[in-house]
Write a protein that holds these residues in place. Sequence first.
Motif, PDB file in Angstrom:
ATOM      1  N   TYR A 316       0.778  -1.240   0.000  1.00 30.93           N
ATOM      2  CA  TYR A 316       0.000   0.000   0.000  1.00 30.93           C
ATOM      3  C   TYR A 316       0.815   1.298   0.000  1.00 30.93           C
ATOM      4  O   TYR A 316       0.233   2.370  -0.111  1.00 30.93           O
ATOM      5  CB  TYR A 316      -0.913   0.026   1.239  1.00 30.93           C
ATOM      6  N   TYR A 319       4.717   2.195  -3.651  1.00 30.96           N
ATOM      7  CA  TYR A 319       4.522   2.540  -5.071  1.00 30.96           C
ATOM      8  C   TYR A 319       4.093   3.997  -5.255  1.00 30.96           C
ATOM      9  O   TYR A 319       3.551   4.367  -6.312  1.00 30.96           O
ATOM     10  CB  TYR A 319       3.493   1.603  -5.723  1.00 30.96           C
ATOM     11  N   ASN A 351       7.923  -1.956  -9.180  1.00 28.64           N
ATOM     12  CA  ASN A 351       8.455  -1.419  -7.913  1.00 28.64           C
ATOM     13  C   ASN A 351       9.949  -1.125  -7.957  1.00 28.64           C
ATOM     14  O   ASN A 351      10.635  -1.215  -6.937  1.00 28.64           O
ATOM     15  CB  ASN A 351       8.142  -2.375  -6.756  1.00 28.64           C
ATOM     16  N   PRO A 405       2.014  -2.985  -8.391  1.00 28.75           N
ATOM     17  CA  PRO A 405       1.059  -2.388  -7.454  1.00 28.75           C
ATOM     18  C   PRO A 405      -0.370  -2.815  -7.782  1.00 28.75           C
ATOM     19  O   PRO A 405      -0.683  -3.166  -8.916  1.00 28.75           O
ATOM     20  CB  PRO A 405       1.260  -0.885  -7.675  1.00 28.75           C
ATOM     21  N   TYR A 408      -0.246  -6.498  -5.915  1.00 25.19           N
ATOM     22  CA  TYR A 408       0.537  -6.784  -4.701  1.00 25.19           C
ATOM     23  C   TYR A 408      -0.393  -6.923  -3.497  1.00 25.19           C
ATOM     24  O   TYR A 408      -0.332  -7.914  -2.750  1.00 25.19           O
ATOM     25  CB  TYR A 408       1.537  -5.654  -4.484  1.00 25.19           C
ATOM     26  N   SER A 423      -5.720  -0.146  -2.684  1.00 19.10           N
ATOM     27  CA  SER A 423      -4.513   0.185  -3.447  1.00 19.10           C
ATOM     28  C   SER A 423      -4.796   1.306  -4.438  1.00 19.10           C
ATOM     29  O   SER A 423      -3.979   2.233  -4.598  1.00 19.10           O
ATOM     30  CB  SER A 423      -4.008  -1.050  -4.192  1.00 19.10           C
TER      31      SER A 423
END
Length: 446
Positions: A316, A319, A351, A405, A408, A423
Amino acid sequence: MDGIQNKILPIATKIGNQRFLVALRDSFIGTMPVVMTGSIAILINAFLVDIPSQFNLENITAMFQWWVDINSLVFKGSISVVALLFIYCLGVNIAKIYNIDTLSSGLVALSAFIISIGNSMTSTYSLTNTGNADLSSLFKGIDGITVTGNNLNVTITGLLPGAQINSNGYFTAIIVGFLSSIVFCKLMGKNWTIKLPETVPPAIAKPFLSIIPALVSLYIVGVITYFFSQITGSLLIDWIYRVLQTPLLGLSQSFFAVVLVAVLTQFFWFFGIHGGNVMAPIMEGVFGVALLANLEAFQNNEPIPYVWTSASYGSYVWYATLGLLIAIFWFSKNGHYKEVAKLGVAPCLFNIGEPVMYGLPTVLNPLLFIPFILCPAVMSSVAYLATDLGWVSPVTQNVTWVMPPVLYGFFSTGFDWRAIVLSLVNLTLATLIYLPFVKMADKEAV
């Protein structure tokens, strides 16, 4: 900026380069291949067991039960014994500091940890004695079983307790590993060794050289463990878990601690210092332990003990740079910013933010200092509160750091669709926070 560079950064640099902290960090990293394999096994089981059970598709689980069982075996050989993996790595990395035989140091550290566990474990079971039977006579003569009232006490010797060689044993592994390995390496450095003729082959001579230092090191741990148990009536590893590890993990779960770690990590990155390296002892030694505890609870279908873990940041927070790129594509007329954004967007999707951090740059860029620090603070705050309030499941899976992201968070929470929403909300917040500062950069360029 100059004041911060002159006063704070030298301290951060010393912390990041402190040799024992580097050894600690490298030891956590060293367990990653095995830990990640165990995590993947549990993630596959979530596909095969948890998701089918939500949609009444248990026949899928039955069809792949053989695969589920194999994944369980992989878990038992990886995350269930993570403390053993870690302490061997720690012994090896401490030996590298002193230029001592790494194999012997790793084995000494591992042996010292087993010594600290003790040689028995006792479990107590409460029996309902409705028939008023004489339980003491019923179990009389059976080794390892005693009866106190209606309580049945079972003592088993010669086994490694599973609850002490998993993530619960991390702090003991750190303490015992440093003690045993440093004593061993110091004695090796002072040549407290058995002298052998030069004609003896090195492969034979090296183990013999380690005998006396290993003997002293292991006996020191053995004496400490024995007398600690005699004085306190508790095993050293249980006392460390109860008095040190549990309270420290509890403190790490506070809102302030979660946000502070996020801000400090980003703060060091702003000045070109690898924030992950500086904060690694906290990130892995505390939040990493919480992640493994959550993973074990998830595997055993138990309540998830911790709200926030090391993987929560990856899910969270980290990114935020992607929000900067979206703001640049959306508004910026700065040619340099746009070119760097085009080159950096593909790595950022996995990332890898260094191309943007050093190419834009965000490092030592006063215009972007505020959003660079503010974004992780806001994103970690929103994610922590959402998890704490039960709006999204806690992170329980150790996902590889190059997972894109949004995906993830979905994978790390065991496929909770609400993690996708969270997210996206955080990505939107990062974009909005960066937007006015991107505009300022445009004005400065003009």
